[in-house]
Design a protein around this motif. Structure first.
Motif, PDB file in Angstrom:
ATOM      1  N   ILE A 263      -5.289  -4.298  31.639  1.00  0.00           N
ATOM      2  CA  ILE A 263      -4.349  -4.310  32.755  1.00  0.00           C
ATOM      3  C   ILE A 263      -3.153  -5.223  32.502  1.00  0.00           C
ATOM      4  O   ILE A 263      -2.120  -5.069  33.142  1.00  0.00           O
ATOM      5  CB  ILE A 263      -5.033  -4.677  34.086  1.00  0.00           C
ATOM      6  CG1 ILE A 263      -5.633  -6.074  34.036  1.00  0.00           C
ATOM      7  CG2 ILE A 263      -6.084  -3.645  34.443  1.00  0.00           C
ATOM      8  CD1 ILE A 263      -6.154  -6.543  35.379  1.00  0.00           C
ATOM      9  N   LEU A 264      -3.273  -6.156  31.555  1.00  0.00           N
ATOM     10  CA  LEU A 264      -2.102  -6.965  31.241  1.00  0.00           C
ATOM     11  C   LEU A 264      -2.266  -7.667  29.895  1.00  0.00           C
ATOM     12  O   LEU A 264      -3.368  -7.916  29.430  1.00  0.00           O
ATOM     13  CB  LEU A 264      -1.803  -7.994  32.347  1.00  0.00           C
ATOM     14  CG  LEU A 264      -2.822  -9.104  32.662  1.00  0.00           C
ATOM     15  CD1 LEU A 264      -2.629 -10.312  31.735  1.00  0.00           C
ATOM     16  CD2 LEU A 264      -2.678  -9.557  34.108  1.00  0.00           C
ATOM     17  N   ALA A 265      -1.118  -7.968  29.305  1.00  0.00           N
ATOM     18  CA  ALA A 265      -1.028  -8.818  28.112  1.00  0.00           C
ATOM     19  C   ALA A 265       0.230  -9.656  28.307  1.00  0.00           C
ATOM     20  O   ALA A 265       1.345  -9.201  28.054  1.00  0.00           O
ATOM     21  CB  ALA A 265      -0.940  -7.990  26.840  1.00  0.00           C
ATOM     22  N   THR A 266       0.044 -10.861  28.804  1.00  0.00           N
ATOM     23  CA  THR A 266       1.155 -11.687  29.250  1.00  0.00           C
ATOM     24  C   THR A 266       1.209 -12.976  28.443  1.00  0.00           C
ATOM     25  O   THR A 266       0.170 -13.558  28.128  1.00  0.00           O
ATOM     26  CB  THR A 266       1.002 -11.982  30.757  1.00  0.00           C
ATOM     27  OG1 THR A 266       1.310 -10.785  31.480  1.00  0.00           O
ATOM     28  CG2 THR A 266       1.934 -13.090  31.214  1.00  0.00           C
ATOM     29  N   VAL A 267       2.427 -13.419  28.120  1.00  0.00           N
ATOM     30  CA  VAL A 267       2.618 -14.623  27.318  1.00  0.00           C
ATOM     31  C   VAL A 267       3.174 -15.716  28.223  1.00  0.00           C
ATOM     32  O   VAL A 267       4.261 -15.577  28.791  1.00  0.00           O
ATOM     33  CB  VAL A 267       3.579 -14.358  26.149  1.00  0.00           C
ATOM     34  CG1 VAL A 267       3.639 -15.589  25.242  1.00  0.00           C
ATOM     35  CG2 VAL A 267       3.150 -13.141  25.348  1.00  0.00           C
ATOM     36  N   MET A 268       2.416 -16.814  28.339  1.00  0.00           N
ATOM     37  CA  MET A 268       2.759 -17.867  29.286  1.00  0.00           C
ATOM     38  C   MET A 268       3.207 -19.146  28.576  1.00  0.00           C
ATOM     39  O   MET A 268       2.593 -19.568  27.596  1.00  0.00           O
ATOM     40  CB  MET A 268       1.556 -18.188  30.176  1.00  0.00           C
ATOM     41  CG  MET A 268       1.106 -17.049  31.081  1.00  0.00           C
ATOM     42  SD  MET A 268       2.329 -16.667  32.361  1.00  0.00           S
ATOM     43  CE  MET A 268       2.249 -18.161  33.362  1.00  0.00           C
ATOM     44  N   ASN A 269       4.260 -19.746  29.115  1.00  0.00           N
ATOM     45  CA  ASN A 269       4.669 -21.086  28.712  1.00  0.00           C
ATOM     46  C   ASN A 269       4.173 -22.101  29.737  1.00  0.00           C
ATOM     47  O   ASN A 269       3.663 -23.157  29.387  1.00  0.00           O
ATOM     48  CB  ASN A 269       6.196 -21.152  28.592  1.00  0.00           C
ATOM     49  CG  ASN A 269       6.699 -22.493  28.087  1.00  0.00           C
ATOM     50  OD1 ASN A 269       6.128 -23.071  27.167  1.00  0.00           O
ATOM     51  ND2 ASN A 269       7.778 -22.990  28.667  1.00  0.00           N
ATOM     52  N   THR A 270       4.306 -21.762  31.012  1.00  0.00           N
ATOM     53  CA  THR A 270       3.792 -22.594  32.100  1.00  0.00           C
ATOM     54  C   THR A 270       2.444 -22.058  32.576  1.00  0.00           C
ATOM     55  O   THR A 270       1.970 -21.036  32.106  1.00  0.00           O
ATOM     56  CB  THR A 270       4.787 -22.624  33.272  1.00  0.00           C
ATOM     57  OG1 THR A 270       5.048 -21.277  33.691  1.00  0.00           O
ATOM     58  CG2 THR A 270       6.090 -23.285  32.862  1.00  0.00           C
ATOM     59  N   ARG A 271       1.865 -22.747  33.546  1.00  0.00           N
ATOM     60  CA  ARG A 271       0.515 -22.382  33.996  1.00  0.00           C
ATOM     61  C   ARG A 271       0.493 -21.187  34.931  1.00  0.00           C
ATOM     62  O   ARG A 271      -0.421 -20.364  34.883  1.00  0.00           O
ATOM     63  CB  ARG A 271      -0.136 -23.586  34.704  1.00  0.00           C
ATOM     64  CG  ARG A 271      -0.454 -24.762  33.803  1.00  0.00           C
ATOM     65  CD  ARG A 271      -1.215 -25.832  34.556  1.00  0.00           C
ATOM     66  NE  ARG A 271      -0.400 -26.451  35.595  1.00  0.00           N
ATOM     67  CZ  ARG A 271       0.319 -27.556  35.419  1.00  0.00           C
ATOM     68  NH1 ARG A 271       0.349 -28.136  34.236  1.00  0.00           N
ATOM     69  NH2 ARG A 271       1.019 -28.063  36.405  1.00  0.00           N
ATOM     70  N   ALA A 272       1.508 -21.079  35.809  1.00  0.00           N
ATOM     71  CA  ALA A 272       1.402 -20.149  36.931  1.00  0.00           C
ATOM     72  C   ALA A 272       2.550 -19.151  36.974  1.00  0.00           C
ATOM     73  O   ALA A 272       3.644 -19.391  36.460  1.00  0.00           O
ATOM     74  CB  ALA A 272       1.344 -20.918  38.253  1.00  0.00           C
ATOM     75  N   ILE A 273       2.280 -18.011  37.607  1.00  0.00           N
ATOM     76  CA  ILE A 273       3.296 -17.006  37.914  1.00  0.00           C
ATOM     77  C   ILE A 273       3.062 -16.529  39.345  1.00  0.00           C
ATOM     78  O   ILE A 273       2.056 -16.870  39.969  1.00  0.00           O
ATOM     79  CB  ILE A 273       3.238 -15.803  36.949  1.00  0.00           C
ATOM     80  CG1 ILE A 273       1.868 -15.114  37.028  1.00  0.00           C
ATOM     81  CG2 ILE A 273       3.546 -16.219  35.524  1.00  0.00           C
ATOM     82  CD1 ILE A 273       1.813 -13.816  36.241  1.00  0.00           C
ATOM     83  N   GLY A 274       4.001 -15.736  39.854  1.00  0.00           N
ATOM     84  CA  GLY A 274       3.796 -15.077  41.140  1.00  0.00           C
ATOM     85  C   GLY A 274       3.587 -16.017  42.304  1.00  0.00           C
ATOM     86  O   GLY A 274       2.802 -15.737  43.209  1.00  0.00           O
ATOM     87  N   GLY A 275       4.284 -17.145  42.316  1.00  0.00           N
ATOM     88  CA  GLY A 275       4.165 -18.058  43.437  1.00  0.00           C
ATOM     89  C   GLY A 275       2.914 -18.900  43.418  1.00  0.00           C
ATOM     90  O   GLY A 275       2.373 -19.229  44.472  1.00  0.00           O
ATOM     91  N   GLY A 276       2.448 -19.259  42.214  1.00  0.00           N
ATOM     92  CA  GLY A 276       1.335 -20.200  42.105  1.00  0.00           C
ATOM     93  C   GLY A 276       0.037 -19.637  41.588  1.00  0.00           C
ATOM     94  O   GLY A 276      -0.992 -20.318  41.637  1.00  0.00           O
ATOM     95  N   ILE A 277       0.024 -18.403  41.071  1.00  0.00           N
ATOM     96  CA  ILE A 277      -1.204 -17.827  40.512  1.00  0.00           C
ATOM     97  C   ILE A 277      -1.428 -18.428  39.131  1.00  0.00           C
ATOM     98  O   ILE A 277      -0.630 -18.214  38.214  1.00  0.00           O
ATOM     99  CB  ILE A 277      -1.097 -16.300  40.428  1.00  0.00           C
ATOM    100  CG1 ILE A 277      -0.870 -15.704  41.818  1.00  0.00           C
ATOM    101  CG2 ILE A 277      -2.348 -15.707  39.800  1.00  0.00           C
ATOM    102  CD1 ILE A 277      -0.537 -14.224  41.803  1.00  0.00           C
ATOM    103  N   PRO A 278      -2.509 -19.184  38.930  1.00  0.00           N
ATOM    104  CA  PRO A 278      -2.712 -19.933  37.674  1.00  0.00           C
ATOM    105  C   PRO A 278      -3.232 -19.047  36.550  1.00  0.00           C
ATOM    106  O   PRO A 278      -4.383 -19.157  36.120  1.00  0.00           O
ATOM    107  CB  PRO A 278      -3.737 -20.996  38.083  1.00  0.00           C
ATOM    108  CG  PRO A 278      -4.554 -20.329  39.140  1.00  0.00           C
ATOM    109  CD  PRO A 278      -3.598 -19.434  39.905  1.00  0.00           C
ATOM    110  N   LEU A 279      -2.380 -18.191  36.013  1.00  0.00           N
ATOM    111  CA  LEU A 279      -2.797 -17.238  34.986  1.00  0.00           C
ATOM    112  C   LEU A 279      -3.239 -17.935  33.707  1.00  0.00           C
ATOM    113  O   LEU A 279      -4.191 -17.512  33.046  1.00  0.00           O
ATOM    114  CB  LEU A 279      -1.639 -16.277  34.685  1.00  0.00           C
ATOM    115  CG  LEU A 279      -1.960 -15.062  33.823  1.00  0.00           C
ATOM    116  CD1 LEU A 279      -3.007 -14.180  34.480  1.00  0.00           C
ATOM    117  CD2 LEU A 279      -0.695 -14.253  33.553  1.00  0.00           C
ATOM    118  N   ALA A 280      -2.562 -19.027  33.341  1.00  0.00           N
ATOM    119  CA  ALA A 280      -2.909 -19.786  32.134  1.00  0.00           C
ATOM    120  C   ALA A 280      -3.105 -21.239  32.534  1.00  0.00           C
ATOM    121  O   ALA A 280      -2.239 -22.088  32.317  1.00  0.00           O
ATOM    122  CB  ALA A 280      -1.810 -19.652  31.087  1.00  0.00           C
TER     123      ALA A 280
END
Length: 298
Positions: free
Chosen positions: A198-215
């Protein structure tokens, strides 16, 4: 940094449906109260704003202060002259994930005081860079989203209501109703693998989407990016995974792989990628870290 030059206060007047313009007035007044020169920079659209930022940098600035959200950060990072200057952020957007990484204050006056206090010891912060055939390199501060999170981002951007992070939650529910798997081909160094997910996302910070801690373990100081891969599952299982993800308890799930990488190549067919809340385009994507590329006043 020229102490006699003004700060350039870059404003997205439509950020959070007008909050950016309101916050900017307080920011400019706070600089005046501190005895520091500051000039407002804005534009009628993204290209105009970038052109005005570039021109102001060439005239001479002490630094740049961004009044808006993640989208404004991503917009200004594409200007090489701006990346060469110290940058401060006054959060005034919907998600503010980059500001959240550093615990930046929402109070405009407090944010100005903090950035002025950090001039003598700014932070050296990593950035991400994505390259696509036929396009200029695209710089990002937070993450490059490909798959479900990009679809959520696209849908959230279409919601023109002052709902803050709730926009992303509503968009998530809508995307779950049409959930689909995508085929991803991922290359890290000489190693390549593919998966349906469903996803392959590259993160520099911890969160996306208003605080979702993806990494949740991502660092902006380690010279690495966090590649987050989530494989296919039923809608019920995806809901369970997302529920754990929202509480940063997803790292050891069998569907989730998080790999720390200096660079990665991702192919995902015609999937569109988003970074810092804004559209990047289709791939293939060659993503790398730029260690310490940003001087942050925080």
């Amino acid at each position: 940094m020229r102490d006699d030059a003004p700060y350039g206060v870059v404003v997205n007047p439509s950020s959070a449906l007008g909050r950016g313009a309101r916050v900017a007035r307080v920011v400019l007044a706070s600089f005046q109260a501190a005895g520091v020169d500051a000039v407002e920079i804005t534009g009628v659209d993204a290209a105009d704003c970038q052109a005005r930022v570039r021109a102001a940098c060439k005239r001479g600035l002490r630094g740049i202060v961004l009044v808006g959200g993640d989208g404004l950060i991503g917009l200004v990072l594409q200007v090489a002259e701006a990346r060469a200057l110290p940058i401060g952020v006054v959060p005034a957007g919907s998600g503010n994930d980059f500001a959240r990484q550093f615990g930046l204050p929402r109070s405009p006056a407090a944010a100005v005081a903090r950035l002025l206090g950090s001039e003598g010891a700014p932070l050296s912060v990593d950035l991400g860079v994505v390259e696509r055939p036929g396009h200029d390199p695209h710089w990002f501060a937070g993450g490059l989203s490909i798959g479900l999170d990009a679809a959520i981002n696209r849908r959230a951007n279409a919601i023109r209501l002052p709902l803050g992070p709730l926009r992303y939650h509503l968009a998530l529910l809508a995307e779950l109703a049409v959930l689909k798997s995508r085929r991803f081909v991922v290359q890290i160094g000489a190693r390549e693998h593919s998966f349906m997910g469903i996803l392959a996302t590259v993160m520099n910070t911890r969160a996306i989407g208003g605080g979702i801690p993806l990494a949740p373990s991502a660092s902006v100081h380690d010279g690495m990016l966090d590649l987050v891969e989530v494989s296919h599952g039923s809608k019920l299982r995806v809901l369970s995974v997302l529920g754990l993800l929202a509480r940063a308890k997803h790292e050891h799930l069998p569907e989730v792989t998080i790999t720390r990488v200096p660079a990665v190549k991702i192919e995902a067919g015609d999937e569109l990628a988003f970074s810092d809340g804004e559209l990047v385009g289709s791939g293939p994507f060659e993503v790398r870290v730029a260690p310490g590329a940003l001087t942050l006043l925080a």
